[in-house]
Design a protein around this motif. Structure first.
Motif, mmCIF file in Angstrom:
data_model
loop_
_atom_site.group_PDB
_atom_site.id
_atom_site.type_symbol
_atom_site.label_atom_id
_atom_site.label_comp_id
_atom_site.label_asym_id
_atom_site.label_seq_id
_atom_site.Cartn_x
_atom_site.Cartn_y
_atom_site.Cartn_z
ATOM 1 N N GLY A 142 11.810 16.683 -53.804
ATOM 2 C CA GLY A 142 10.582 15.907 -53.807
ATOM 3 C C GLY A 142 9.543 16.539 -52.908
ATOM 4 N N ARG A 143 8.564 15.751 -52.514
ATOM 5 C CA ARG A 143 7.447 16.285 -51.742
ATOM 6 C C ARG A 143 7.873 16.808 -50.376
ATOM 7 N N GLY A 144 9.018 16.382 -49.885
ATOM 8 C CA GLY A 144 9.480 16.893 -48.611
ATOM 9 C C GLY A 144 9.756 18.381 -48.633
ATOM 10 N N GLU A 145 10.091 18.922 -49.804
ATOM 11 C CA GLU A 145 10.400 20.351 -49.926
ATOM 12 C C GLU A 145 9.583 21.050 -51.001
ATOM 13 N N TRP A 146 8.966 20.293 -51.875
ATOM 14 C CA TRP A 146 8.148 20.849 -52.940
ATOM 15 C C TRP A 146 6.703 20.388 -52.778
ATOM 16 N N LYS A 147 5.809 21.051 -53.472
ATOM 17 C CA LYS A 147 4.423 20.613 -53.518
ATOM 18 C C LYS A 147 4.237 19.687 -54.715
ATOM 19 N N GLY A 148 5.102 18.710 -54.813
ATOM 20 C CA GLY A 148 5.056 17.793 -55.936
ATOM 21 C C GLY A 148 6.341 17.012 -56.044
ATOM 22 N N THR A 149 6.526 16.363 -57.186
ATOM 23 C CA THR A 149 7.646 15.471 -57.410
ATOM 24 C C THR A 149 8.550 16.000 -58.515
#
Length: 321
Positions: free
Chosen positions: A288-295
């Motif tokens: 999720g946004r914690g590790e990606w630039k999105g969902t």
């Protein structure tokens, strides 16, 4: 042969009818068939849908096998499903409606280890095959998602509404805080497979510790979800001979790796042509946004837009094994 490194950069369904629709259609076909055999219309020919309810991701049997009235209702059902699928595609921001997967092959393809991925005595010990692509001429790809760290309800909703099949490989250390999330996934027809207890770099461990990681996850999956899976994916795609011997001992039959990886903002490819191929296995992760630039829905959108544009449907991996 030493350990094999796969360079992993990270440490619901396409059939013409949905699950509830299939059940209703089967019941309808059985009723019509019964009437045809013993009702006023006469005629003793057996009819209905062969083989019972198909697995998620499959279409129902050949419509030609259905009785006339059931066939008419089947066609209406397909139209309704197509409209629902188109509405879902618009709702989730897809450029096109995802293509429906073809019927899975009656004769399953022979799965062998990809050249260069073998370990010592691979064939002699009858170790599970490692493969990145399923041999098929059908223009399908297979989505597989690893670990289980992100538990996004919107992802479950999206995949259910779009009827996109996928295969999950879970690690206990990130799923144990919410086993129920993956029970919902399993209810939608997703197979939950083995990705070890703690996601270690397996070639650095002894045979005994590797076996503990793999067999231990088999036990968790049986206790939490009712079955020991036949599929296992080593963390990071890294393995050695001990990994495969341990996996076989734990009941593993197949070790799918991947040919492409999709992220929320880009794709990565194993092959030099940087393209999709029939039968390719695609990797992603529960992120999720914690590790990606999105969902996760953003990742699925990128995935589906590309495969649909290229003329591919998303099929269920287990249907080809």
């Amino acid at each position: 042969m030493g350990s094999v490194v796969q360079n992993d950069n990270n440490g619901a369904f396409p059939a013409a009818s949905g699950a509830r629709g299939v059940v209703a259609l089967l019941a309808l076909a059985a009723i019509v068939s019964g009437c045809a055999q013993g009702g006023a219309s006469g005629g003793g020919a057996e009819s209905g849908v062969a083989g019972g309810t198909p697995a998620p991701g499959q279409q129902v049997a050949d419509p030609a096998a259905l009785p006339a009235h059931a066939l008419s209702l089947y066609a209406a059902h397909l139209r309704a499903e197509a409209l629902a699928r188109a509405a879902a595609a618009r709702h989730w921001g897809l450029r096109e409606v995802p293509l429906a997967a073809p019927l899975p092959p009656v004769r399953k393809p022979r799965i062998t280890t990809r050249e260069g991925f073998e370990v010592e005595d691979h064939e002699e010990l009858d170790l599970p095959p490692l493969f990145t692509t399923v041999p098929t001429r059908q223009k399908v790809v297979f989505l597989t998602i690893d670990d289980g760290a992100e538990k996004d309800p919107a992802f479950l909703k999206m995949m259910k509404e779009l009827r996109i099949p996928y295969t999950a490989f879970l690690s206990d250390y990130v799923v144990k805080d919410d086993y129920a999330y993956f029970r919902k996934m399993q209810k939608f027809g997703v197979t939950l497979n083995n990705h070890t207890l703690h996601h270690p770099y397996l070639p650095a461990l002894s045979y005994t510790r590797q076996k503990r990681e793999i067999c231990g996850m088999q036990r968790v999956l049986r206790e939490q979800y009712g079955r020991r899976p036949a599929l296992f994916r080593p963390p990071f795609g890294n393995y050695d001979r001990d990994t495969l011997v341990a996996a076989k001992t734990c009941g593993v039959k197949y070790v799918p790796l991947w040919n492409e990886e999709v992220f929320v903002d880009h794709w990565e490819y194993r092959e030099g042509d940087q393209d999709l191929h029939p039968g390719d296995i695609v990797l992603s992760h529960f992120r999720g946004r914690g590790e990606w630039k999105g969902t996760m829905p953003d990742m699925v959108r990128r995935f589906l837009n590309k495969v649909t544009e290229k003329g591919y449907a998303v099929a269920r991996l287990e249907d080809y094994l």
